[in-house]
Motif scaffolding. Structure first.
Motif, PDB file in Angstrom:
ATOM      1  N   SER A  82      44.509  29.118  37.706  1.00 39.16           N
ATOM      2  CA  SER A  82      45.419  29.862  36.836  1.00 39.16           C
ATOM      3  C   SER A  82      44.907  31.276  36.592  1.00 39.16           C
ATOM      4  CB  SER A  82      45.600  29.131  35.505  1.00 39.16           C
ATOM      5  OG  SER A  82      46.206  27.872  35.700  1.00 39.16           O
ATOM      6  N   ALA A  83      43.595  31.420  36.430  1.00 38.25           N
ATOM      7  CA  ALA A  83      43.010  32.744  36.234  1.00 38.25           C
ATOM      8  C   ALA A  83      43.287  33.630  37.448  1.00 38.25           C
ATOM      9  CB  ALA A  83      41.508  32.628  35.996  1.00 38.25           C
ATOM     10  N   GLU A  84      43.127  33.075  38.625  1.00 33.89           N
ATOM     11  CA  GLU A  84      43.400  33.848  39.841  1.00 33.89           C
ATOM     12  C   GLU A  84      44.863  34.252  39.914  1.00 33.89           C
ATOM     13  OE1 GLU A  84      43.373  33.437  44.721  1.00 33.89           O
ATOM     14  OE2 GLU A  84      42.315  31.944  43.502  1.00 33.89           O
ATOM     15  N   ARG A  85      45.756  33.325  39.623  1.00 34.97           N
ATOM     16  CA  ARG A  85      47.192  33.619  39.692  1.00 34.97           C
ATOM     17  C   ARG A  85      47.568  34.755  38.740  1.00 34.97           C
ATOM     18  NH1 ARG A  85      50.882  32.239  36.252  1.00 34.97           N
ATOM     19  NH2 ARG A  85      49.605  30.562  35.332  1.00 34.97           N
ATOM     20  N   ILE A  86      47.066  34.697  37.512  1.00 34.04           N
ATOM     21  CA  ILE A  86      47.417  35.723  36.538  1.00 34.04           C
ATOM     22  C   ILE A  86      46.829  37.076  36.920  1.00 34.04           C
ATOM     23  CG2 ILE A  86      46.939  36.460  34.163  1.00 34.04           C
ATOM     24  CD1 ILE A  86      47.502  33.589  33.298  1.00 34.04           C
ATOM     25  N   ASN A  87      45.596  37.091  37.421  1.00 30.13           N
ATOM     26  CA  ASN A  87      45.014  38.346  37.887  1.00 30.13           C
ATOM     27  C   ASN A  87      45.872  38.978  38.973  1.00 30.13           C
ATOM     28  OD1 ASN A  87      41.783  39.175  37.256  1.00 30.13           O
ATOM     29  ND2 ASN A  87      42.462  37.204  36.464  1.00 30.13           N
ATOM     30  N   ARG A  88      46.360  38.161  39.883  1.00 34.27           N
ATOM     31  CA  ARG A  88      47.217  38.693  40.963  1.00 34.27           C
ATOM     32  C   ARG A  88      48.531  39.230  40.390  1.00 34.27           C
ATOM     33  NH1 ARG A  88      45.159  37.901  45.876  1.00 34.27           N
ATOM     34  NH2 ARG A  88      43.645  36.205  46.172  1.00 34.27           N
ATOM     35  N   GLU A  89      49.127  38.507  39.462  1.00 36.28           N
ATOM     36  CA  GLU A  89      50.383  38.955  38.865  1.00 36.28           C
ATOM     37  C   GLU A  89      50.216  40.297  38.160  1.00 36.28           C
ATOM     38  OE1 GLU A  89      52.217  34.490  37.835  1.00 36.28           O
ATOM     39  OE2 GLU A  89      51.551  35.834  36.233  1.00 36.28           O
ATOM     40  N   PRO A 123      37.012  39.705  39.636  1.00 32.72           N
ATOM     41  CA  PRO A 123      36.947  40.975  40.361  1.00 32.72           C
ATOM     42  C   PRO A 123      37.269  40.825  41.846  1.00 32.72           C
ATOM     43  CG  PRO A 123      34.762  40.276  39.625  1.00 32.72           C
ATOM     44  CD  PRO A 123      35.745  39.402  38.945  1.00 32.72           C
ATOM     45  N   ASP A 124      36.870  39.712  42.442  1.00 30.16           N
ATOM     46  CA  ASP A 124      37.195  39.490  43.854  1.00 30.16           C
ATOM     47  C   ASP A 124      38.703  39.388  44.054  1.00 30.16           C
ATOM     48  OD1 ASP A 124      34.515  39.498  44.484  1.00 30.16           O
ATOM     49  OD2 ASP A 124      34.362  37.344  44.855  1.00 30.16           O
ATOM     50  N   THR A 125      39.388  38.743  43.119  1.00 30.65           N
ATOM     51  CA  THR A 125      40.842  38.609  43.212  1.00 30.65           C
ATOM     52  C   THR A 125      41.516  39.974  43.095  1.00 30.65           C
ATOM     53  OG1 THR A 125      40.798  36.377  42.289  1.00 30.65           O
ATOM     54  CG2 THR A 125      42.878  37.576  42.141  1.00 30.65           C
ATOM     55  N   ILE A 126      41.043  40.797  42.171  1.00 31.40           N
ATOM     56  CA  ILE A 126      41.607  42.144  42.027  1.00 31.40           C
ATOM     57  C   ILE A 126      41.447  42.935  43.319  1.00 31.40           C
ATOM     58  CG2 ILE A 126      41.319  44.356  40.837  1.00 31.40           C
ATOM     59  CD1 ILE A 126      40.509  42.697  38.335  1.00 31.40           C
ATOM     60  N   ILE A 127      40.246  42.895  43.887  1.00 31.84           N
ATOM     61  CA  ILE A 127      39.978  43.619  45.138  1.00 31.84           C
ATOM     62  C   ILE A 127      40.919  43.145  46.236  1.00 31.84           C
ATOM     63  CG2 ILE A 127      38.278  43.943  46.977  1.00 31.84           C
ATOM     64  CD1 ILE A 127      36.116  43.856  44.752  1.00 31.84           C
ATOM     65  N   ASP A 128      41.093  41.836  46.346  1.00 38.16           N
ATOM     66  CA  ASP A 128      41.938  41.285  47.395  1.00 38.16           C
ATOM     67  C   ASP A 128      43.406  41.652  47.194  1.00 38.16           C
ATOM     68  OD1 ASP A 128      42.298  39.434  49.738  1.00 38.16           O
ATOM     69  OD2 ASP A 128      43.528  38.360  48.256  1.00 38.16           O
ATOM     70  N   GLY A 134      48.085  47.237  50.111  1.00 31.71           N
ATOM     71  CA  GLY A 134      47.868  48.460  50.866  1.00 31.71           C
ATOM     72  C   GLY A 134      47.299  49.582  50.033  1.00 31.71           C
ATOM     73  N   GLY A 135      46.657  49.219  48.925  1.00 36.98           N
ATOM     74  CA  GLY A 135      46.101  50.223  48.026  1.00 36.98           C
ATOM     75  C   GLY A 135      44.752  50.731  48.480  1.00 36.98           C
ATOM     76  N   THR A 136      44.102  51.487  47.608  1.00 30.60           N
ATOM     77  CA  THR A 136      42.801  52.069  47.912  1.00 30.60           C
ATOM     78  C   THR A 136      41.765  50.978  48.178  1.00 30.60           C
ATOM     79  OG1 THR A 136      43.313  53.925  46.454  1.00 30.60           O
ATOM     80  CG2 THR A 136      40.991  53.587  47.019  1.00 30.60           C
ATOM     81  N   HIS A 137      40.938  51.184  49.192  1.00 30.64           N
ATOM     82  CA  HIS A 137      39.863  50.233  49.470  1.00 30.64           C
ATOM     83  C   HIS A 137      38.842  50.279  48.341  1.00 30.64           C
ATOM     84  CE1 HIS A 137      36.781  47.946  51.526  1.00 30.64           C
ATOM     85  NE2 HIS A 137      35.924  48.927  51.286  1.00 30.64           N
ATOM     86  N   ALA A 255      35.246  61.061  42.983  1.00 28.18           N
ATOM     87  CA  ALA A 255      35.836  62.300  43.489  1.00 28.18           C
ATOM     88  C   ALA A 255      35.604  62.455  44.993  1.00 28.18           C
ATOM     89  CB  ALA A 255      35.249  63.499  42.736  1.00 28.18           C
ATOM     90  N   GLU A 256      34.577  61.755  45.495  1.00 27.22           N
ATOM     91  CA  GLU A 256      34.292  61.771  46.937  1.00 27.22           C
ATOM     92  C   GLU A 256      35.105  60.739  47.704  1.00 27.22           C
ATOM     93  OE1 GLU A 256      29.600  62.986  46.067  1.00 27.22           O
ATOM     94  OE2 GLU A 256      30.126  60.978  46.786  1.00 27.22           O
ATOM     95  N   GLY A 257      35.875  59.918  46.974  1.00 29.70           N
ATOM     96  CA  GLY A 257      36.747  58.963  47.640  1.00 29.70           C
ATOM     97  C   GLY A 257      36.361  57.505  47.500  1.00 29.70           C
ATOM     98  N   ARG A 258      35.256  57.191  46.826  1.00 30.05           N
ATOM     99  CA  ARG A 258      34.877  55.795  46.639  1.00 30.05           C
ATOM    100  C   ARG A 258      35.622  55.190  45.464  1.00 30.05           C
ATOM    101  NH1 ARG A 258      28.779  54.397  48.392  1.00 30.05           N
ATOM    102  NH2 ARG A 258      29.653  52.363  47.897  1.00 30.05           N
ATOM    103  N   SER A 259      35.878  53.892  45.567  1.00 33.13           N
ATOM    104  CA  SER A 259      36.568  53.187  44.484  1.00 33.13           C
ATOM    105  C   SER A 259      35.798  51.923  44.129  1.00 33.13           C
ATOM    106  CB  SER A 259      37.995  52.821  44.896  1.00 33.13           C
ATOM    107  OG  SER A 259      38.799  53.969  44.998  1.00 33.13           O
ATOM    108  N   PHE A 260      35.892  51.559  42.855  1.00 36.27           N
ATOM    109  CA  PHE A 260      35.181  50.391  42.347  1.00 36.27           C
ATOM    110  C   PHE A 260      36.124  49.552  41.496  1.00 36.27           C
ATOM    111  CE2 PHE A 260      32.313  54.018  42.637  1.00 36.27           C
ATOM    112  CZ  PHE A 260      31.262  53.516  43.404  1.00 36.27           C
ATOM    113  N   VAL A 261      35.767  48.276  41.337  1.00 35.32           N
ATOM    114  CA  VAL A 261      36.338  47.468  40.276  1.00 35.32           C
ATOM    115  C   VAL A 261      35.189  47.179  39.316  1.00 35.32           C
ATOM    116  CG1 VAL A 261      35.941  45.217  41.402  1.00 35.32           C
ATOM    117  CG2 VAL A 261      37.770  45.471  39.708  1.00 35.32           C
ATOM    118  N   TYR A 262      35.487  47.141  38.034  1.00 41.11           N
ATOM    119  CA  TYR A 262      34.443  47.017  37.024  1.00 41.11           C
ATOM    120  C   TYR A 262      34.510  45.660  36.343  1.00 41.11           C
ATOM    121  CZ  TYR A 262      34.770  52.062  37.628  1.00 41.11           C
ATOM    122  OH  TYR A 262      34.820  53.333  38.163  1.00 41.11           O
ATOM    123  N   ARG A 263      33.369  44.991  36.214  1.00 42.81           N
ATOM    124  CA  ARG A 263      33.241  43.749  35.449  1.00 42.81           C
ATOM    125  C   ARG A 263      32.327  44.065  34.283  1.00 42.81           C
ATOM    126  NH1 ARG A 263      35.941  38.870  34.813  1.00 42.81           N
ATOM    127  NH2 ARG A 263      34.477  37.227  34.186  1.00 42.81           N
TER     128      ARG A 263
END
Length: 470
Positions: A82-89, A123-128, A134-137, A255-263
């Protein structure tokens, strides 16, 4: 347990928070914070909060112009699926709304400062999900659980609780023995390995220590650049300035183009957007003038601190106390009668003054994490039903919800709050004050009080500040 000598640590940096805030304001970007319980908002002010996540809800939040928006997923109370499903939504809806609004969104997976929650799943679900859209890597997950306002700090990669100058590694606390999210490691790199089931080796995790943080933002940026794609980055923090310095380093590499997800723990977002720690909210005049005299205090958390706070409240305030007897609630033939009894008792008592409703203090638990979660959900549902029925009969002067899962369920399902705004905190850096835009709590303060913050007197102090009989 070890003592900490602040003088032995590197000198605290003096980062330019105003410059950081200006950079954030100039960027056409919003941080979407997936909050696994509502207590993440206690460190911020003047930001929108969503109890639902349709595209239109995000459009409302983005239209505010705020640099961040919180979304109450309550995923800490849910099974992993359920946590994964809601994160995706949430990610899906946020990306659609952002495209419509012409802005960029970055994602924050806000969780517990004592390391409980669905990690690395969320965080893995958000990244996926961002990848699928097709968003930012997103290259790395940045792990920052520290919450200095509440004594949760990280030094040399080891996370723990600081109280009276003594530091207790988090793996030695009651939080590590959580029936659902328990763990043994205190060193964050080891914790990552433990929670990933060994898929991520501790030796691969990149650590950003105080020595780096307090050298310069450029040094932080170098450390961030050193992380290979997919490798988690764990970060020290002892004071607010450490988090601001991290944010400045992140600004450089993003600003150099890197992206992160934060936990992260609660204060990260405040630092990331360059928001200064605000003075506590002035509650004078905050409570509407209503015929109902009393406020409602709902206590669901079972951590030791909450039980001590509850005991102090009962001993030092003149209020009605109604106990929801969990064993009766878990028996099919007595559950409905127990809920009805509590609804009637609370509704009547509110006419005379403040009322505290609490679950019985003996925690019903099993050795099966899934079964323990199921029991928690059944209890939460009863609390929701009680609060909803009471609020439909008569609106309290205020509502305080004690405990992360409790405060989320009470807000979104007990009081039907879909959209709200964080006014600020009741005490310095802790305990959120919300202003609901809709639902049964519109026009009254809703107080989100984490189970594991404050001291033994803090709940009593909160009630005293809000009560008509202060």
């Amino acid at each position: 347990m070890a003592s900490i000598d602040p003088a032995a640590l590197p000198a605290v940096a003096e980062p330019d928070v105003d410059a950081l805030a200006a950079r954030v304001a100039d960027a056409d970007r919003v941080f979407v914070v997936l909050d696994d319980d509502p207590t993440g908002t206690q460190s911020v002010a003047d930001l929108p909060v969503l109890g639902a996540w349709d595209v239109e809800d995000f459009a409302w939040a983005f239209a505010s112009g705020a640099p961040a928006v919180y979304v109450l997923t309550n995923s800490r109370s849910l099974a992993p699926e359920s946590a994964e499903r809601i994160n995706r939504e949430v990610v899906r809806a946020a990306l659609r709304a952002a495209e419509r609004s012409g802005i960029r969104v970055d994602f924050v997976s806000r969780s517990d400062s004592t390391l409980r929650g669905h990690f690395p799943l969320e965080p893995d679900t958000i990244i996926d999900e961002v990848r699928r859209a097709g968003g930012t890597h997103i290259g790395n997950t940045v792990v920052v659980p520290a919450f200095p306002d509440a004594g949760r700090i990280t030094i040399d990669g080891t996370h723990g609780v600081l109280a009276d100058g003594a530091f207790t590694p988090i793996g030695e606390t009651e939080f590590a023995r959580d029936s659902t999210f328990g763990f043994t490691a205190s060193r964050l790199a080891d914790w990552v390995e433990e929670k990933s089931g060994g898929e991520i080796a501790a030796s691969d995790v990149v650590q950003i220590t105080l020595a780096t943080l307090r050298r310069s933002a450029a040094a932080v940026a170098d450390a961030l650049r050193s992380a290979a794609d997919g490798v988690p980055i764990v970060v020290d923090a002892v004071v607010e300035e450490d988090l601001i310095q991290l944010a400045l380093g992140l600004e450089i590499v993003e600003a150099e183009g890197r992206s992160f997800v934060y936990r992260v723990g609660p204060p990260f977002v405040r630092a990331r957007i360059g928001q200064r720690l605000r003075e506590p909210v002035d509650v004078d005049g905050l409570t509407a003038d209503r015929s109902v005299r009393g406020g409602l205090i709902v206590v669901g958390s079972h951590v030791g601190l909450t039980s001590r706070q509850l005991a102090h409240l009962v001993d030092h305030r003149d209020l009605a106390v109604v106990e929801l007897e969990v064993p009766r609630l878990l028996e099919a033939h007595t559950a409905a009668d127990e809920v009805t009894r509590v609804i009637d008792a609370v509704s009547t008592a509110l006419l005379g003054g403040d009322v505290v409703i609490h679950t019985s203090r003996t925690l019903v638990r099993t050795d099966d994490p899934a079964e323990s979660l199921d029991i928690s959900r059944r209890v939460s549902q009863a609390v929701v039903d009680i609060v909803h029925a009471v609020a439909e009969r008569r609106t309290p002067r205020f509502v305080i919800a004690k405990g992360g899962i409790t405060s989320s369920d009470v807000a979104t399902r007990g009081l039907d709050i879909r959209r709200a705004r964080v006014r600020g905190s009741l005490f310095p850096g802790i305990v959120s004050v919300w202003e609901a835009a809709d639902g049964l709590a519109a026009g009254i303060p809703y107080i989100v009080f984490a189970g594991n913050v404050g001291d033994d007197t803090s709940l009593t102090a909160a009630v005293a500040r809000l009560s008509a009989t202060a």
